[in-house]
Write an enzyme that holds these catalytic residues in place. Sequence first.
Site, PDB file in Angstrom:
ATOM      1  CB  CYS A 118      -0.954   0.022   1.189  1.00 18.51           C
ATOM      2  SG  CYS A 118      -2.172  -1.280   1.129  1.00 18.51           S
ATOM      3  CG  HIS A 260      -3.377   3.847   2.225  1.00 17.08           C
ATOM      4  ND1 HIS A 260      -3.739   3.471   0.948  1.00 17.08           N
ATOM      5  CD2 HIS A 260      -3.385   2.706   2.969  1.00 17.08           C
ATOM      6  CE1 HIS A 260      -3.947   2.171   0.928  1.00 17.08           C
ATOM      7  NE2 HIS A 260      -3.739   1.683   2.137  1.00 17.08           N
ATOM      8  CG  ASN A 290      -6.421  -0.643   0.984  1.00 13.84           C
ATOM      9  OD1 ASN A 290      -5.733  -0.164   0.091  1.00 13.84           O
ATOM     10  ND2 ASN A 290      -5.901  -1.114   2.106  1.00 13.84           N
TER      11      ASN A 290
HETATM   12  O1  UT7 Z   1      -3.586  -0.765   3.599  1.00 11.97           O
HETATM   13  C1  UT7 Z   1      -3.130  -0.919   4.904  1.00 11.97           C
HETATM   14  C2  UT7 Z   1      -3.575  -2.122   5.514  1.00 11.97           C
HETATM   15  N1  UT7 Z   1      -4.860  -2.328   6.032  1.00 11.97           N
HETATM   16  C3  UT7 Z   1      -5.396  -1.627   7.047  1.00 11.97           C
HETATM   17  O2  UT7 Z   1      -4.961  -0.587   7.432  1.00 11.97           O
HETATM   18  C4  UT7 Z   1      -6.577  -2.247   7.708  1.00 11.97           C
HETATM   19  C5  UT7 Z   1      -6.464  -2.122   9.208  1.00 11.97           C
HETATM   20  N2  UT7 Z   1      -7.534  -2.763   9.952  1.00 11.97           N
HETATM   21  C6  UT7 Z   1      -8.833  -2.458   9.843  1.00 11.97           C
HETATM   22  O3  UT7 Z   1      -9.241  -1.657   9.036  1.00 11.97           O
HETATM   23  C7  UT7 Z   1      -9.797  -3.108  10.825  1.00 11.97           C
HETATM   24  O4  UT7 Z   1      -9.048  -3.787  11.788  1.00 11.97           O
HETATM   25  C8  UT7 Z   1     -10.800  -4.066  10.156  1.00 11.97           C
HETATM   26  C9  UT7 Z   1     -11.804  -3.291   9.338  1.00 11.97           C
HETATM   27  C10 UT7 Z   1     -10.106  -5.082   9.292  1.00 11.97           C
HETATM   28  C11 UT7 Z   1     -11.582  -4.815  11.237  1.00 11.97           C
HETATM   29  O5  UT7 Z   1     -12.252  -3.889  12.078  1.00 11.97           O
HETATM   30  P1  UT7 Z   1     -12.157  -4.025  13.651  1.00 11.97           P
HETATM   31  O6  UT7 Z   1     -12.999  -2.967  14.216  1.00 11.97           O
HETATM   32  O7  UT7 Z   1     -10.703  -4.047  14.009  1.00 11.97           O
HETATM   33  O8  UT7 Z   1     -12.857  -5.396  13.907  1.00 11.97           O
HETATM   34  P2  UT7 Z   1     -12.259  -6.689  14.580  1.00 11.97           P
HETATM   35  O9  UT7 Z   1     -11.280  -7.364  13.693  1.00 11.97           O
HETATM   36  O10 UT7 Z   1     -11.849  -6.373  16.005  1.00 11.97           O
HETATM   37  O11 UT7 Z   1     -13.552  -7.565  14.653  1.00 11.97           O
HETATM   38  C12 UT7 Z   1     -14.685  -7.210  15.445  1.00 11.97           C
HETATM   39  C13 UT7 Z   1     -15.796  -8.208  15.169  1.00 11.97           C
HETATM   40  C14 UT7 Z   1     -15.326  -9.660  15.248  1.00 11.97           C
HETATM   41  O12 UT7 Z   1     -16.365 -10.418  15.818  1.00 11.97           O
HETATM   42  P3  UT7 Z   1     -16.307 -10.874  17.369  1.00 11.97           P
HETATM   43  O13 UT7 Z   1     -15.029 -11.666  17.473  1.00 11.97           O
HETATM   44  O14 UT7 Z   1     -16.260  -9.597  18.138  1.00 11.97           O
HETATM   45  O15 UT7 Z   1     -17.537 -11.654  17.526  1.00 11.97           O
HETATM   46  C15 UT7 Z   1     -15.175 -10.040  13.797  1.00 11.97           C
HETATM   47  O16 UT7 Z   1     -15.346 -11.435  13.588  1.00 11.97           O
HETATM   48  O17 UT7 Z   1     -16.286  -8.014  13.848  1.00 11.97           O
HETATM   49  C16 UT7 Z   1     -16.296  -9.261  13.163  1.00 11.97           C
HETATM   50  N3  UT7 Z   1     -16.084  -9.000  11.742  1.00 11.97           N
HETATM   51  C17 UT7 Z   1     -17.099  -8.789  10.905  1.00 11.97           C
HETATM   52  N4  UT7 Z   1     -18.419  -8.743  11.091  1.00 11.97           N
HETATM   53  C18 UT7 Z   1     -19.196  -8.497  10.025  1.00 11.97           C
HETATM   54  C19 UT7 Z   1     -14.920  -8.930  11.055  1.00 11.97           C
HETATM   55  N5  UT7 Z   1     -15.171  -8.669   9.754  1.00 11.97           N
HETATM   56  C20 UT7 Z   1     -16.509  -8.572   9.644  1.00 11.97           C
HETATM   57  C21 UT7 Z   1     -17.361  -8.330   8.561  1.00 11.97           C
HETATM   58  N6  UT7 Z   1     -18.688  -8.286   8.797  1.00 11.97           N
HETATM   59  N7  UT7 Z   1     -16.917  -8.095   7.310  1.00 11.97           N
END
Ligand code: UT7
Length: 333
Positions: A118, A260, A290
């Site tokens: 990225c 970004h 992204n």
């Molecule tokens: O280009 C540079 C690289 N990328 C980034 O900068 C991305 C960085 N990270 C992020 O943007 C975020 O961490 C994500 C969007 C990937 C995830 O968001 P989050 O708020 O950190 O969620 P999380 O991973 O802590 O997950 C929270 C909950 C989980 O469920 P439980 O364990 O709390 O029951 C996940 O399983 O959300 C769940 N979850 C989803 N639910 C519905 C994860 N993905 C999804 C989804 N739909 N697509």
Amino acid sequence: MNKHTQFKAEVAGMGIYVPAEVRTNADLEKTLDTSDEWIRTRTGICERHIAGKDESSSTLGIQAGKMALESANISPEEVDIIIVCTSTPDILFPATACFVQKGIGAVNAAAYDISAVCSGFVFGLSIAEQYIKSGRYRHVLVIGSETNSRIVDWSDRSTCILFGDGAGAMLLKSVESDEPKGLLSSHIHSDGEKSDFIIVPGGIGKTGVSHTAIDEGEYFIKMAGSATFKAAVKRMTEVSQEALDFNGLSTEDVTLVVPHQANRRIIDAVTDKLGIPSEKVFMNIEKYGNTSAASIPIAIHEAREAGLIVPGSLTLLAVVGAGLTWGAALIKW
Ligand code: UT7
């Protein structure tokens, strides 16, 4: 030129290209345990563009590159260097940049790829900056082009909702000037200790390609989302401040931040920490997700089209990506 001549890297033209197919959050709801509401509120993304079967990072890059040359009024033969920033090259080798060179007819250019995922476009700008400031080259075409849809696991809701395909190109031209002008500076960093934060682990030179690795999904993106999120906020904030300090500037001097586009919440957190109000922050993540190395050039182009970047504007670019890599750049228009 005499030995006191100062060469500056001015943005002479820009271009973008995104594939026609659009995949909305509603489309993803049909095959994944996710919701439009979750994706919008956790990321800011509403839809993303997906490459067609005859498209690839080179074909997207060719379209964006041609548009950049046309807008700069520079002929393909005048391009000295083509740097394609991609983590989704068409094939292992030759470089995607060589296909782009052929496609745009830049017969006099040297063409190669760089891989900083990225962060690729800002890393590419840092190379172009050095080529031009040294006085050696006049026209450098930097292209970020990605077909992320080919390397995401469409059954993994934690990653596939984030990424999209597209390309953005910037033609940098050497100008002689004593004024602060064009690409003022670029600042790049890496931390290989965090290489497992975002990774496509499948081996090429390490293990060779194996059926087992393919079957186990090792050629798809794996991401430690939360750790990446925290690192992104910290590093993008730090490196933005580094770029401003290097130029003796403050956040007040910045006309527009073009960050970004990985997650709206990352952008909000970074700009909050820097004390930059949201009116000075450009976002188009809702339309594209992204697009990795293409994210920043697509956003700069759209910000210019929207009249948010005008002569005299100061634009701050900030990025983080797999590696971990991160960087920032300042452009005076
Ligand atoms: O280009 C540079 C690289 N990328 C980034 O900068 C991305 C960085 N990270 C992020 O943007 C975020 O961490 C994500 C969007 C990937 C995830 O968001 P989050 O708020 O950190 O969620 P999380 O991973 O802590 O997950 C929270 C909950 C989980 O469920 P439980 O364990 O709390 O029951 C996940 O399983 O959300 C769940 N979850 C989803 N639910 C519905 C994860 N993905 C999804 C989804 N739909 N697509």
